[in-house]
Scaffold this motif. Structure first.
Motif, mmCIF file in Angstrom:
data_model
loop_
_atom_site.group_PDB
_atom_site.id
_atom_site.type_symbol
_atom_site.label_atom_id
_atom_site.label_comp_id
_atom_site.label_asym_id
_atom_site.label_seq_id
_atom_site.Cartn_x
_atom_site.Cartn_y
_atom_site.Cartn_z
ATOM 1 N N TYR A 1 0.834 -1.198 0.000
ATOM 2 C CA TYR A 1 0.000 0.000 0.000
ATOM 3 C C TYR A 1 0.871 1.250 0.000
ATOM 4 O O TYR A 1 0.540 2.242 -0.660
ATOM 5 N N SER A 2 1.989 1.208 0.716
ATOM 6 C CA SER A 2 2.925 2.331 0.703
ATOM 7 C C SER A 2 3.485 2.539 -0.700
ATOM 8 O O SER A 2 3.619 3.674 -1.169
ATOM 9 N N LEU A 3 3.803 1.433 -1.376
ATOM 10 C CA LEU A 3 4.315 1.520 -2.749
ATOM 11 C C LEU A 3 3.273 2.120 -3.677
ATOM 12 O O LEU A 3 3.605 2.901 -4.571
ATOM 13 N N ARG A 4 2.016 1.772 -3.458
ATOM 14 C CA ARG A 4 0.952 2.329 -4.298
ATOM 15 C C ARG A 4 0.866 3.845 -4.105
ATOM 16 O O ARG A 4 0.712 4.595 -5.071
ATOM 17 N N VAL A 5 0.986 4.306 -2.852
ATOM 18 C CA VAL A 5 0.961 5.745 -2.583
ATOM 19 C C VAL A 5 2.136 6.413 -3.295
ATOM 20 O O VAL A 5 1.970 7.458 -3.942
ATOM 21 N N GLN A 6 3.325 5.814 -3.187
ATOM 22 C CA GLN A 6 4.498 6.377 -3.858
ATOM 23 C C GLN A 6 4.300 6.427 -5.379
ATOM 24 O O GLN A 6 4.683 7.400 -6.035
ATOM 25 N N PHE A 7 3.685 5.386 -5.914
ATOM 26 C CA PHE A 7 3.410 5.338 -7.354
ATOM 27 C C PHE A 7 2.473 6.470 -7.753
ATOM 28 O O PHE A 7 2.708 7.167 -8.751
ATOM 29 N N GLU A 8 1.395 6.659 -6.988
ATOM 30 C CA GLU A 8 0.428 7.707 -7.323
ATOM 31 C C GLU A 8 1.022 9.101 -7.153
ATOM 32 O O GLU A 8 0.666 10.027 -7.876
ATOM 33 N N LEU A 9 1.940 9.252 -6.189
ATOM 34 C CA LEU A 9 2.628 10.539 -6.025
ATOM 35 C C LEU A 9 3.414 10.892 -7.284
ATOM 36 O O LEU A 9 3.443 12.044 -7.711
ATOM 37 N N LYS A 10 4.028 9.874 -7.875
ATOM 38 C CA LYS A 10 4.888 10.109 -9.022
ATOM 39 C C LYS A 10 4.123 10.174 -10.344
ATOM 40 O O LYS A 10 4.406 11.017 -11.187
ATOM 41 N N TYR A 11 3.144 9.284 -10.516
ATOM 42 C CA TYR A 11 2.492 9.149 -11.820
ATOM 43 C C TYR A 11 1.006 9.496 -11.833
ATOM 44 O O TYR A 11 0.435 9.675 -12.898
ATOM 45 N N GLY A 12 0.370 9.523 -10.672
ATOM 46 C CA GLY A 12 -1.080 9.652 -10.638
ATOM 47 C C GLY A 12 -1.568 11.083 -10.528
ATOM 48 O O GLY A 12 -0.814 12.034 -10.687
ATOM 49 N N ASP A 13 -2.839 11.210 -10.242
ATOM 50 C CA ASP A 13 -3.430 12.519 -10.000
ATOM 51 C C ASP A 13 -3.935 12.560 -8.562
ATOM 52 O O ASP A 13 -3.830 11.579 -7.829
#
Length: 115
Positions: A23-35
């Protein structure tokens, strides 16, 4: 955006084999690539899977996300820093959380104290 990485993260969450680190990785992913909407859903899922004993980690996570989160989400995470976040917890209406949708069956929101 790395579509395969996104698919891998979402697949692990949907199959419920994810760890807190996922879940932490998902947050990091969305910080970088998401909205901001996807980021709100990702950090909400992190709050649902973590407990109040993770409040220091939660605070660090919110600090990382605060420049991209809307004010109502910042208030929500601040208010729930030391609490267990359950599917019945009132949340801002703009929620895009996969887990919340899965648990509730649909986006059927109760009265929103953050609007």
């Amino acid at each position: 955006m790395d579509i395969m990485r996104r698919e891998e993260i979402l697949s692990s969450i949907i199959s419920r084999q994810a760890t807190l680190n996922d879940y932490s990785l998902r947050v990091q992913f969305e910080l970088k690539y998401g909205d901001s909407a996807n980021l709100s859903g990702a950090i909400l899922d992190y709050f649902i899977t973590s407990g109040a004993n993770n409040n220091i980690d939660r605070l660090d996570m919110v600090k990382e996300c605060m420049l991209q989160l809307e004010d109502n989400w910042l208030l929500f995470f601040y208010d729930n820093m030391d609490r267990k976040v359950l599917p019945s917890t009132p949340i801002p209406k703009s929620c895009k959380s996969i887990l919340t949708e899965d648990v509730q069956g649909k986006f059927d929101f109760i009265e929103n104290p953050y609007s």
